[in-house]
Scaffold this motif. Structure first.
Motif, mmCIF file in Angstrom:
data_model
loop_
_atom_site.group_PDB
_atom_site.id
_atom_site.type_symbol
_atom_site.label_atom_id
_atom_site.label_comp_id
_atom_site.label_asym_id
_atom_site.label_seq_id
_atom_site.Cartn_x
_atom_site.Cartn_y
_atom_site.Cartn_z
ATOM 1 N N LEU A 36 3.032 -7.134 1.633
ATOM 2 C CA LEU A 36 2.263 -7.181 0.393
ATOM 3 C C LEU A 36 3.129 -7.656 -0.774
ATOM 4 O O LEU A 36 2.678 -8.425 -1.626
ATOM 5 C CB LEU A 36 1.677 -5.804 0.088
ATOM 6 N N MET A 37 4.381 -7.195 -0.797
ATOM 7 C CA MET A 37 5.278 -7.586 -1.877
ATOM 8 C C MET A 37 5.575 -9.081 -1.825
ATOM 9 O O MET A 37 5.435 -9.787 -2.839
ATOM 10 C CB MET A 37 6.583 -6.788 -1.786
ATOM 11 N N TYR A 38 5.971 -9.586 -0.655
ATOM 12 C CA TYR A 38 6.276 -11.011 -0.535
ATOM 13 C C TYR A 38 5.018 -11.853 -0.777
ATOM 14 O O TYR A 38 5.082 -12.917 -1.399
ATOM 15 C CB TYR A 38 6.856 -11.324 0.842
ATOM 16 N N GLY A 39 3.891 -11.382 -0.273
ATOM 17 C CA GLY A 39 2.645 -12.122 -0.477
ATOM 18 C C GLY A 39 2.262 -12.199 -1.943
ATOM 19 O O GLY A 39 1.907 -13.271 -2.452
ATOM 20 N N ALA A 40 2.354 -11.068 -2.645
ATOM 21 C CA ALA A 40 1.967 -11.036 -4.055
ATOM 22 C C ALA A 40 2.930 -11.845 -4.923
ATOM 23 O O ALA A 40 2.512 -12.659 -5.751
ATOM 24 C CB ALA A 40 1.897 -9.586 -4.543
ATOM 25 N N ALA A 90 11.022 -20.946 -0.343
ATOM 26 C CA ALA A 90 10.463 -21.630 0.825
ATOM 27 C C ALA A 90 8.941 -21.486 0.860
ATOM 28 O O ALA A 90 8.226 -22.448 1.168
ATOM 29 C CB ALA A 90 11.075 -21.065 2.108
ATOM 30 N N TYR A 91 8.456 -20.295 0.546
ATOM 31 C CA TYR A 91 7.003 -20.095 0.496
ATOM 32 C C TYR A 91 6.366 -21.017 -0.553
ATOM 33 O O TYR A 91 5.284 -21.569 -0.329
ATOM 34 C CB TYR A 91 6.685 -18.640 0.152
ATOM 35 N N VAL A 92 7.024 -21.161 -1.688
ATOM 36 C CA VAL A 92 6.491 -22.021 -2.749
ATOM 37 C C VAL A 92 6.328 -23.450 -2.250
ATOM 38 O O VAL A 92 5.286 -24.086 -2.448
ATOM 39 C CB VAL A 92 7.399 -21.983 -3.992
ATOM 40 N N LEU A 93 7.360 -23.976 -1.579
ATOM 41 C CA LEU A 93 7.282 -25.353 -1.085
ATOM 42 C C LEU A 93 6.228 -25.509 0.004
ATOM 43 O O LEU A 93 5.515 -26.511 0.058
ATOM 44 C CB LEU A 93 8.642 -25.795 -0.535
ATOM 45 N N LEU A 94 6.125 -24.528 0.873
ATOM 46 C CA LEU A 94 5.182 -24.631 1.987
ATOM 47 C C LEU A 94 3.728 -24.576 1.524
ATOM 48 O O LEU A 94 2.872 -25.274 2.086
ATOM 49 C CB LEU A 94 5.443 -23.506 2.993
ATOM 50 N N PHE A 95 3.447 -23.783 0.508
ATOM 51 C CA PHE A 95 2.051 -23.489 0.170
ATOM 52 C C PHE A 95 1.647 -23.903 -1.238
ATOM 53 O O PHE A 95 0.581 -23.522 -1.719
ATOM 54 C CB PHE A 95 1.782 -21.992 0.372
ATOM 55 N N LEU A 154 -5.306 -17.740 -1.491
ATOM 56 C CA LEU A 154 -5.051 -18.566 -0.316
ATOM 57 C C LEU A 154 -3.561 -18.616 0.005
ATOM 58 O O LEU A 154 -3.168 -18.637 1.177
ATOM 59 C CB LEU A 154 -5.593 -19.975 -0.559
ATOM 60 N N VAL A 155 -2.723 -18.653 -1.025
ATOM 61 C CA VAL A 155 -1.277 -18.615 -0.794
ATOM 62 C C VAL A 155 -0.886 -17.277 -0.184
ATOM 63 O O VAL A 155 -0.073 -17.209 0.745
ATOM 64 C CB VAL A 155 -0.516 -18.857 -2.111
ATOM 65 N N PHE A 156 -1.465 -16.197 -0.692
ATOM 66 C CA PHE A 156 -1.198 -14.859 -0.147
ATOM 67 C C PHE A 156 -1.538 -14.803 1.339
ATOM 68 O O PHE A 156 -0.769 -14.282 2.153
ATOM 69 C CB PHE A 156 -2.006 -13.826 -0.925
ATOM 70 N N LEU A 157 -2.702 -15.359 1.701
ATOM 71 C CA LEU A 157 -3.127 -15.375 3.099
ATOM 72 C C LEU A 157 -2.107 -16.126 3.955
ATOM 73 O O LEU A 157 -1.743 -15.670 5.052
ATOM 74 C CB LEU A 157 -4.497 -16.050 3.218
ATOM 75 N N ALA A 158 -1.629 -17.265 3.474
ATOM 76 C CA ALA A 158 -0.670 -18.053 4.241
ATOM 77 C C ALA A 158 0.649 -17.312 4.422
ATOM 78 O O ALA A 158 1.256 -17.352 5.501
ATOM 79 C CB ALA A 158 -0.440 -19.399 3.547
ATOM 80 N N ILE A 159 1.108 -16.630 3.378
ATOM 81 C CA ILE A 159 2.382 -15.908 3.458
ATOM 82 C C ILE A 159 2.282 -14.736 4.429
ATOM 83 O O ILE A 159 3.223 -14.466 5.191
ATOM 84 C CB ILE A 159 2.799 -15.421 2.057
ATOM 85 N N VAL A 160 1.164 -14.038 4.413
ATOM 86 C CA VAL A 160 0.976 -12.904 5.323
ATOM 87 C C VAL A 160 1.138 -13.339 6.774
ATOM 88 O O VAL A 160 1.719 -12.622 7.604
ATOM 89 C CB VAL A 160 -0.412 -12.261 5.105
ATOM 90 N N ASN A 161 0.658 -14.541 7.107
ATOM 91 C CA ASN A 161 0.668 -15.003 8.497
ATOM 92 C C ASN A 161 1.827 -15.946 8.815
ATOM 93 O O ASN A 161 1.895 -16.474 9.921
ATOM 94 C CB ASN A 161 -0.649 -15.718 8.812
ATOM 95 N N GLU A 162 2.739 -16.183 7.855
ATOM 96 C CA GLU A 162 3.849 -17.109 8.100
ATOM 97 C C GLU A 162 4.902 -16.447 8.978
ATOM 98 O O GLU A 162 5.258 -15.294 8.770
ATOM 99 C CB GLU A 162 4.471 -17.531 6.761
#
Length: 531
Positions: free
Chosen positions: A335-339, A407-412, A464-472
């Protein structure tokens, strides 16, 4: 004689800018927005620059030797076969399901509309875990096709259904009045109108196939991504792994070019919203039962089987699998990384979205394109780029939370960028001008007008970014700080040890977190198509 025009396209000093006759200023200087957008674009090209640099540093002779070898040919064949079989299968299922839901008298079509999007809430590696639980002998190309098709066909279904809901049925009615039968109308009139949705969906499916690691590793099917991960784990960023990454990036770029070319130059939009006729749904008659059974089978295979086996393993594990000291830290860190990742990504995307909407030009389009290119790269390539750069240039930040968030920023980033663009487009700059003409400072008018109007779209992009991070999975495995435990990495750790009961709670939590975001994505696609 030239005329000095204001930012809104009206002559300077006109009544639209009111008050003192000065042109309303943007809330941030245009140069500041441009600089931030340029920095974001340069940052987003880091993974691509890493691949180019590593290929050049390897040397021509060594690179040729490593790329043109039997192992690479085997991986290339596996990857191409996977795409050649899976992408058409997803197109058939996605377009066929969308047509049944939107254009026929299918009973319960509103329920089926959501049910066919639901499999997107299940990560592909969880799908693979469930199917291996059902059939432990699953392996090879056809197993990969089965799991990938069931996981990714909603990527075609959602845009196809949204487009069909937007199409003016008067075109189909005109074709039918000229003597064309239902099938002829579908193939000669409806299908060409779905060209953009189909090409975009096919591109998303193909890119997911190139990027997926967990689903294929679990069934022992070798692709470039699984091979790169094996190389990384054995030699830590060895030359052979870097050359595999360069081939993978080359395939991604080819797919982007093919998708752009496949769109064509035809226009599919109407001028003005007009009064759209209500679609005439085609009666299914004797095909009602087969259609219901086909959709039921697809939903059971894509959604029912994964959920069933996740729940089955949870029941088999009993209360012991819900050890709070294990899954609660993983849930909180996810939740922290996703948010945080969703918030940072949305903020970073804003300057580029603002420039694209308020100052459109070839320059802003090129800046946007740089982000789309990077987001098409697999997570493992982005992860390897950050590993290399952080070790060689900034060793102090290696395996820190900041690198993982970057990395999450670049991916999503495009997920937030697309939504922000739509939101800013719905907040006309004339409203800012009117607020400033009433004496409000540019920054105040921005926060009170533009930001408030674009906030729902920004929230949708962040979701949508949160969803992607949760499943990355792959970038998180490569970059997460020591001691980091997310739902995806904990699931992968336990399932890799054949602890299927221990992995089940993490799978269920990922599904529960993803389900509302998937529904939001489906509803948003329908809303955008209806604009």
């Amino acid at each position: 004689m030239s005329t000095d025009l204001s930012a809104s396209g009206t002559p300077a000093g006109s009544t639209t800018t009111a008050g003192k006759g000065k042109r309303p200023r943007p809330p941030f200087g245009v140069s500041t927005v441009s600089v931030l957008a340029i920095l974001t674009a340069l940052f987003s090209l880091l993974p691509l620059g890493y691949v180019v640099y590593m290929t050049a540093a390897t040397g021509w002779d060594t690179a040729v030797e490593l790329i043109f070898r039997p192992r690479v040919a085997e991986l290339l064949l596996n990857t191409i076969l996977l795409m050649v079989i899976t992408v058409p299968a997803c197109l058939v299922l996605g377009v066929g399901g969308a047509w049944l839901v939107e254009r026929t008298k299918l009973r319960g079509h509103r329920w089926w509309a959501v049910a066919l999007a639901a499999p997107l809430a299940i990560p592909a590696f969880v799908n693979s875990y469930s199917w291996v639980s059902a059939v432990p002998s699953l392996a090879g190309i056809w197993s990969g096709v089965l799991i990938a098709t069931l996981s990714y066909f909603p990527l075609v279904y959602i845009p196809a259904a949204a487009t069909l809901g937007r199409l003016d049925p008067a075109i189909e009615q005109s074709a039918a009045s000229l003597g064309l039968g239902p099938w002829a109308v579908f193939f000669r009139v409806v299908l060409p109108q779905l060209r953009i949705a189909m090409s975009g969906g096919a591109l998303l499916v193909a890119l997911h196939l190139l990027a997926e690691y967990g689903a294929f590793a679990m069934i022992r099917f070798d692709t470039f991504t699984t091979a790169i991960m094996v190389q990384f784990q054995s030699t830590f960023n060895g030359t052979a792994g870097n050359m595999l990454a360069s081939v993978l990036v080359f395939l991604c770029l080819i797919l982007l070019v093919v998708e752009v070319r496949s769109r064509g130059t035809a226009r599919y939009a109407r001028i003005g919203s007009g009064a759209q006729a209500k679609a005439t749904r085609m009666p299914l008659g004797l095909y009602q039962v087969p259609a219901q059974l086909a959709l039921l089978a697809l939903t059971v295979l894509a959604f029912g089987v994964p959920v069933w086996f996740v729940l089955r393993w949870i029941v088999a594990g009993g209360l012991d699998v819900w050890a709070a000291d294990e899954f609660i830290p993983a849930l909180l860190q996810t939740l922290m990384y996703g948010a945080v990742g969703a918030l940072v990504t949305t903020i970073v995307a804003f300057p580029m979205a603002y420039l694209a909407v308020r100052r459109p030009s070839w320059f802003s389009k090129m800046l946007e394109l740089s982000n789309y290119i990077t987001s098409s790269l697999p997570g493992i390539v982005v992860g390897l780029a950050f590993v290399t750069v952080s070790i060689r240039v900034l060793p102090g930040v290696y395996q820190t939370a900041g690198v993982l968030i970057a990395a999450y920023v670049l991916l999503f980033l495009p997920r937030a960028l697309v939504n922000l663009r739509a939101g800013l487009a719905q907040a006309p700059k004339e409203l800012d001008e009117a607020a400033q003409s009433l004496g409000k400072a540019p920054l105040v008018s921005f926060f009170r007008v533009t930001l408030r109007l674009s906030a729902p779209a920004a929230a949708g992009g962040a979701a949508l970014v949160f969803l992607a991070i949760v499943n990355e999975l792959t970038a998180t495995l490569l970059l997460s700080p020591n001691g980091t435990r997310t739902l995806a990495t904990e699931f992968w750790s336990k399932s890799s040890e054949i602890d299927y009961t221990g992995a089940a709670p993490y799978a269920l939590l990922m599904i529960l977190l993803s389900a509302p975001m998937t529904y939001l994505l489906f509803q948003q696609s329908k809303k955008v198509a209806g604009q």
